[in-house]
Write a protein that holds these residues in place. Structure first.
Motif, PDB file in Angstrom:
ATOM      1  N   GLN A   1       0.815  -1.214   0.000  1.00  0.00           N
ATOM      2  CA  GLN A   1       0.000   0.000   0.000  1.00  0.00           C
ATOM      3  C   GLN A   1       0.850   1.266   0.000  1.00  0.00           C
ATOM      4  OE1 GLN A   1      -2.587  -0.492   3.389  1.00  0.00           O
ATOM      5  NE2 GLN A   1      -3.451  -2.382   2.581  1.00  0.00           N
ATOM      6  N   GLY A   2       2.166   1.086  -0.106  1.00  0.00           N
ATOM      7  CA  GLY A   2       3.054   2.238  -0.169  1.00  0.00           C
ATOM      8  C   GLY A   2       3.491   2.766   1.174  1.00  0.00           C
ATOM      9  N   GLY A   3       3.126   2.080   2.235  1.00  0.00           N
ATOM     10  CA  GLY A   3       3.481   2.529   3.576  1.00  0.00           C
ATOM     11  C   GLY A   3       4.898   2.156   3.958  1.00  0.00           C
ATOM     12  N   ALA A   4       5.327   2.743   5.044  1.00  0.00           N
ATOM     13  CA  ALA A   4       6.661   2.455   5.575  1.00  0.00           C
ATOM     14  C   ALA A   4       6.561   1.334   6.610  1.00  0.00           C
ATOM     15  CB  ALA A   4       7.244   3.705   6.228  1.00  0.00           C
ATOM     16  N   VAL A   5       7.614   0.571   6.716  1.00  0.00           N
ATOM     17  CA  VAL A   5       7.702  -0.469   7.742  1.00  0.00           C
ATOM     18  C   VAL A   5       9.056  -0.352   8.424  1.00  0.00           C
ATOM     19  CG1 VAL A   5       6.154  -2.069   6.542  1.00  0.00           C
ATOM     20  CG2 VAL A   5       8.601  -2.248   6.191  1.00  0.00           C
ATOM     21  N   GLN A   6       9.102  -0.815   9.639  1.00  0.00           N
ATOM     22  CA  GLN A   6      10.350  -0.800  10.384  1.00  0.00           C
ATOM     23  C   GLN A   6      11.174  -2.013   9.935  1.00  0.00           C
ATOM     24  OE1 GLN A   6       9.863  -1.059  14.620  1.00  0.00           O
ATOM     25  NE2 GLN A   6      11.897  -0.200  14.998  1.00  0.00           N
ATOM     26  N   MET A   7      12.211  -1.754   9.164  1.00  0.00           N
ATOM     27  CA  MET A   7      13.017  -2.836   8.597  1.00  0.00           C
ATOM     28  C   MET A   7      13.738  -3.650   9.669  1.00  0.00           C
ATOM     29  SD  MET A   7      12.601  -3.181   5.431  1.00  0.00           S
ATOM     30  CE  MET A   7      11.555  -2.255   4.351  1.00  0.00           C
ATOM     31  N   THR A   8      14.089  -3.011  10.779  1.00  0.00           N
ATOM     32  CA  THR A   8      14.749  -3.786  11.833  1.00  0.00           C
ATOM     33  C   THR A   8      13.805  -4.843  12.405  1.00  0.00           C
ATOM     34  OG1 THR A   8      14.206  -2.080  13.454  1.00  0.00           O
ATOM     35  CG2 THR A   8      16.417  -2.007  12.492  1.00  0.00           C
ATOM     36  N   MET A   9      12.512  -4.539  12.467  1.00  0.00           N
ATOM     37  CA  MET A   9      11.554  -5.526  12.951  1.00  0.00           C
ATOM     38  C   MET A   9      11.426  -6.684  11.965  1.00  0.00           C
ATOM     39  SD  MET A   9       7.770  -5.119  14.502  1.00  0.00           S
ATOM     40  CE  MET A   9       8.420  -3.793  15.484  1.00  0.00           C
ATOM     41  N   LEU A  10      11.361  -6.368  10.680  1.00  0.00           N
ATOM     42  CA  LEU A  10      11.337  -7.430   9.666  1.00  0.00           C
ATOM     43  C   LEU A  10      12.595  -8.279   9.782  1.00  0.00           C
ATOM     44  CD1 LEU A  10      10.051  -5.820   6.341  1.00  0.00           C
ATOM     45  CD2 LEU A  10       8.915  -7.536   7.750  1.00  0.00           C
ATOM     46  N   HIS A  11      13.724  -7.607   9.901  1.00  0.00           N
ATOM     47  CA  HIS A  11      14.994  -8.325  10.026  1.00  0.00           C
ATOM     48  C   HIS A  11      14.972  -9.238  11.251  1.00  0.00           C
ATOM     49  CE1 HIS A  11      19.086  -8.936  11.528  1.00  0.00           C
ATOM     50  NE2 HIS A  11      19.397  -9.077  10.244  1.00  0.00           N
ATOM     51  N   ASP A  12      14.521  -8.715  12.388  1.00  0.00           N
ATOM     52  CA  ASP A  12      14.501  -9.521  13.607  1.00  0.00           C
ATOM     53  C   ASP A  12      13.588 -10.736  13.475  1.00  0.00           C
ATOM     54  OD1 ASP A  12      16.298  -7.780  14.749  1.00  0.00           O
ATOM     55  OD2 ASP A  12      14.859  -6.895  16.159  1.00  0.00           O
ATOM     56  N   ALA A  13      12.439 -10.567  12.838  1.00  0.00           N
ATOM     57  CA  ALA A  13      11.511 -11.691  12.657  1.00  0.00           C
ATOM     58  C   ALA A  13      12.156 -12.784  11.800  1.00  0.00           C
ATOM     59  CB  ALA A  13      10.211 -11.214  12.027  1.00  0.00           C
ATOM     60  N   VAL A  14      12.792 -12.380  10.716  1.00  0.00           N
ATOM     61  CA  VAL A  14      13.423 -13.368   9.830  1.00  0.00           C
ATOM     62  C   VAL A  14      14.674 -13.947  10.492  1.00  0.00           C
ATOM     63  CG1 VAL A  14      14.469 -13.739   7.559  1.00  0.00           C
ATOM     64  CG2 VAL A  14      12.443 -12.280   7.776  1.00  0.00           C
ATOM     65  N   ASP A  15      15.405 -13.112  11.215  1.00  0.00           N
ATOM     66  CA  ASP A  15      16.595 -13.600  11.923  1.00  0.00           C
ATOM     67  C   ASP A  15      16.209 -14.652  12.962  1.00  0.00           C
ATOM     68  OD1 ASP A  15      19.544 -13.261  12.426  1.00  0.00           O
ATOM     69  OD2 ASP A  15      18.766 -12.833  14.441  1.00  0.00           O
ATOM     70  N   TYR A  16      15.100 -14.430  13.654  1.00  0.00           N
ATOM     71  CA  TYR A  16      14.608 -15.435  14.602  1.00  0.00           C
ATOM     72  C   TYR A  16      14.336 -16.760  13.878  1.00  0.00           C
ATOM     73  CZ  TYR A  16      11.321 -18.098  17.405  1.00  0.00           C
ATOM     74  OH  TYR A  16      10.689 -19.118  18.057  1.00  0.00           O
ATOM     75  N   LEU A  17      13.677 -16.677  12.731  1.00  0.00           N
ATOM     76  CA  LEU A  17      13.394 -17.901  11.974  1.00  0.00           C
ATOM     77  C   LEU A  17      14.692 -18.601  11.582  1.00  0.00           C
ATOM     78  CD1 LEU A  17      10.443 -16.643   9.760  1.00  0.00           C
ATOM     79  CD2 LEU A  17      10.318 -18.227  11.709  1.00  0.00           C
ATOM     80  N   HIS A  18      15.694 -17.820  11.259  1.00  0.00           N
ATOM     81  CA  HIS A  18      17.004 -18.389  10.920  1.00  0.00           C
ATOM     82  C   HIS A  18      17.649 -19.010  12.160  1.00  0.00           C
ATOM     83  CE1 HIS A  18      21.057 -18.804   9.389  1.00  0.00           C
ATOM     84  NE2 HIS A  18      21.489 -17.986  10.328  1.00  0.00           N
ATOM     85  N   ARG A  19      17.712 -18.251  13.219  1.00  0.00           N
ATOM     86  CA  ARG A  19      18.417 -18.688  14.424  1.00  0.00           C
ATOM     87  C   ARG A  19      17.725 -19.828  15.132  1.00  0.00           C
ATOM     88  NH1 ARG A  19      19.680 -14.096  18.686  1.00  0.00           N
ATOM     89  NH2 ARG A  19      19.855 -15.802  20.153  1.00  0.00           N
ATOM     90  N   TYR A  20      16.428 -19.752  15.249  1.00  0.00           N
ATOM     91  CA  TYR A  20      15.717 -20.754  16.033  1.00  0.00           C
ATOM     92  C   TYR A  20      15.119 -21.858  15.163  1.00  0.00           C
ATOM     93  CZ  TYR A  20      12.738 -22.993  19.427  1.00  0.00           C
ATOM     94  OH  TYR A  20      12.150 -23.939  20.234  1.00  0.00           O
ATOM     95  N   ALA A  21      14.323 -21.487  14.178  1.00  0.00           N
ATOM     96  CA  ALA A  21      13.654 -22.521  13.372  1.00  0.00           C
ATOM     97  C   ALA A  21      14.665 -23.342  12.582  1.00  0.00           C
ATOM     98  CB  ALA A  21      12.620 -21.900  12.446  1.00  0.00           C
ATOM     99  N   ASP A  22      15.586 -22.679  11.895  1.00  0.00           N
ATOM    100  CA  ASP A  22      16.534 -23.408  11.050  1.00  0.00           C
ATOM    101  C   ASP A  22      17.576 -24.193  11.842  1.00  0.00           C
ATOM    102  OD1 ASP A  22      15.243 -22.454   8.797  1.00  0.00           O
ATOM    103  OD2 ASP A  22      16.719 -20.903   8.373  1.00  0.00           O
ATOM    104  N   HIS A  23      17.914 -23.734  13.043  1.00  0.00           N
ATOM    105  CA  HIS A  23      19.014 -24.358  13.781  1.00  0.00           C
ATOM    106  C   HIS A  23      18.593 -25.158  15.004  1.00  0.00           C
ATOM    107  CE1 HIS A  23      22.110 -22.624  11.290  1.00  0.00           C
ATOM    108  NE2 HIS A  23      21.452 -21.481  11.326  1.00  0.00           N
ATOM    109  N   CYS A  24      17.338 -25.081  15.399  1.00  0.00           N
ATOM    110  CA  CYS A  24      16.867 -25.856  16.551  1.00  0.00           C
ATOM    111  C   CYS A  24      15.604 -26.645  16.197  1.00  0.00           C
ATOM    112  CB  CYS A  24      16.599 -24.916  17.733  1.00  0.00           C
ATOM    113  SG  CYS A  24      15.920 -25.751  19.177  1.00  0.00           S
TER     114      CYS A  24
END
Length: 177
Positions: free
Chosen positions: A28-51
């Motif tokens: 919709q053209g809005g802004a998002v907090q990229m650090t939050m997106l990064h943290d969500a995906v990083d969690y999936l990497h750190r926890y889901a992929d490795h545990c």
């Protein structure tokens, strides 16, 4: 162990819902907090992929060995876990580029996030609706006891959702709202 997997799946789903919301906002053209997106995906990497996924891989291999099933579904699972790890790394790379002020076209980010979201949701659906019911029906208490020992070194505290979690403070606060 199934309860832990179910809890993990609910937690992952909450992050996928967050990603879906952020994708909608981007579309919709809005802004998002990229650090939050990064943290969500990083969690999936750190926890889901490795545990989480290694725990599931052990469980499904045990199921295969016990039931003497052909590899079909479980081979698919291992391949999906590999593909999810690759996709997660690719999205993390894109988000890191953005956080480092490199230009990434909005359309590319949206498309990559949509594909990632679809891949994650399809994977969870496959596990929850196809594989986990088969495993639950095939294993008995003795099997679960053996599995607990086999996965003991894979069990980690959840870096986002456990009561002792110290990581991802902003993401945790956002999800709590």
């Amino acid at each position: 162990m199934l309860a832990r997997i179910d809890t993990d799946h609910r937690h992952i789903t909450s992050l996928l819902n967050l990603l879906a919301d952020k994708i909608d906002r981007l579309e919709q053209g809005g802004a998002v907090q990229m650090t939050m997106l990064h943290d969500a995906v990083d969690y999936l990497h750190r926890y889901a992929d490795h545990c989480h996924h290694p725990l599931e891989d052990i469980l499904y291999q045990y199921y295969l060995d016990k039931t003497e099933q052909s590899e079909g579904d479980v081979h698919r699972l291992a391949q999906e876990h590999h593909n999810l790890a690759d996709a997660t790394n690719a999205i993390l790379d894109t988000l890191r580029m953005i956080l480092n002020d490199q230009v990434v076209p909005r359309e590319r980010l949206i498309k990559d996030l949509q594909l990632f979201l679809t891949m994650q949701r399809d994977h969870l659906s496959y596990e929850d609706n196809v594989l986990l019911p088969k495993v639950a029906a095939a294993l008995d208490e003795d099997d679960w006891s053996k599995l607990q020992v086999m996965v003991a070194d894979k069990i980690q505290h959840d870096p986002l959702f456990s009561s002792s979690a110290r990581d991802y403070e902003d993401l945790r606060a956002y999800l709590a709202e």
